[in-house]
Each structure stands twice: as structure tokens, then as C-alpha cells.
Design a protein around this motif. Sequence first.
Motif, short mmCIF file in Angstrom:
data_model
loop_
_atom_site.label_atom_id
_atom_site.label_comp_id
_atom_site.label_asym_id
_atom_site.label_seq_id
_atom_site.Cartn_x
_atom_site.Cartn_y
_atom_site.Cartn_z
N PRO A 20 0.84 -1.18 0.07
CA PRO A 20 -0.09 -0.03 -0.05
C PRO A 20 0.76 1.26 -0.01
O PRO A 20 1.90 1.20 0.51
CB PRO A 20 -0.57 -0.29 1.39
N ARG A 21 0.58 2.39 -0.78
CA ARG A 21 1.22 3.52 -0.93
C ARG A 21 0.97 4.43 0.38
O ARG A 21 1.86 5.18 0.56
CB ARG A 21 0.88 4.22 -2.13
N THR A 22 0.04 4.36 0.99
CA THR A 22 -0.17 5.28 1.99
C THR A 22 -0.03 4.69 3.30
O THR A 22 -0.45 3.43 3.60
CB THR A 22 -1.70 5.85 2.17
N GLY A 23 0.88 5.34 4.06
CA GLY A 23 0.98 4.72 5.73
C GLY A 23 2.02 3.46 5.67
O GLY A 23 2.27 2.97 6.46
N HIS A 24 2.56 3.27 4.34
CA HIS A 24 3.48 2.04 4.31
C HIS A 24 5.01 2.54 4.77
O HIS A 24 5.39 3.42 4.51
CB HIS A 24 3.73 1.46 2.86
N VAL A 25 5.59 1.81 5.78
CA VAL A 25 6.74 2.29 6.41
C VAL A 25 7.81 0.90 6.06
O VAL A 25 7.46 -0.23 6.45
CB VAL A 25 6.87 2.52 7.91
N PRO A 26 8.67 0.91 5.30
CA PRO A 26 9.55 -0.03 4.82
C PRO A 26 10.10 -0.56 6.13
O PRO A 26 10.71 -0.02 6.91
CB PRO A 26 10.53 0.48 3.74
N ARG A 27 10.27 -1.97 6.07
CA ARG A 27 11.14 -2.86 7.25
C ARG A 27 12.31 -3.33 6.60
O ARG A 27 12.22 -4.16 5.61
CB ARG A 27 9.92 -3.69 8.05
N LEU A 28 13.73 -3.21 6.97
CA LEU A 28 14.99 -3.67 6.52
C LEU A 28 14.99 -4.60 7.62
O LEU A 28 15.05 -4.37 8.92
CB LEU A 28 15.89 -2.62 6.29
N ASP A 29 15.59 -5.73 7.52
CA ASP A 29 16.38 -6.69 8.09
C ASP A 29 17.57 -6.15 8.32
O ASP A 29 18.51 -6.18 7.25
CB ASP A 29 16.29 -8.27 7.62
N SER A 30 18.26 -6.17 9.59
CA SER A 30 19.62 -5.59 9.88
C SER A 30 20.44 -6.44 9.26
O SER A 30 21.67 -6.14 8.84
CB SER A 30 19.74 -5.45 11.16
N ARG A 31 20.35 -7.66 9.28
CA ARG A 31 21.13 -8.80 8.54
C ARG A 31 21.55 -8.53 7.14
O ARG A 31 22.63 -8.51 6.64
CB ARG A 31 20.75 -10.10 8.89
#
Length: 63
Positions: A20-31
Amino acid sequence: MPTTKHPAAADLARPSDDAPRTGHVPRLDSRHLFGQGKSVQIEHEGKVYQLRVTRLGKLILTA
């Protein structure tokens, strides 16, 4: 053991086409960011920052 190629951090931060374009916060795996290392450099608006993992496994961002 086969070598896994990690995508570039910029690729990880891009929302997928089905996200979704609204309210989407990307999550990155630190690994994926650190790989086998303990620090990465991040350039933001012409300034370079260092993100590192502490002995206790916490993250610290410094300029």
C-alpha cells in the motif's frame, strides 16, 4: 554452502508494487544491511553517517 547475494539497501527500501502506498513504512532486516560486518555507512543529504552494532546487539547511528 551457497553464497547469498544481498540486495542493495536502496532496493530493500523500495516498497514493492503490491505494498500500500499510504502509511507504508519499509522494514529492513539488519542482517541484510550489515552482512557479516558490524557497521555500515549511510549517506544522507551529503553527510555520511555510521550505523553500527554494539557489543550488546543495539544499534547506534553517529555522524
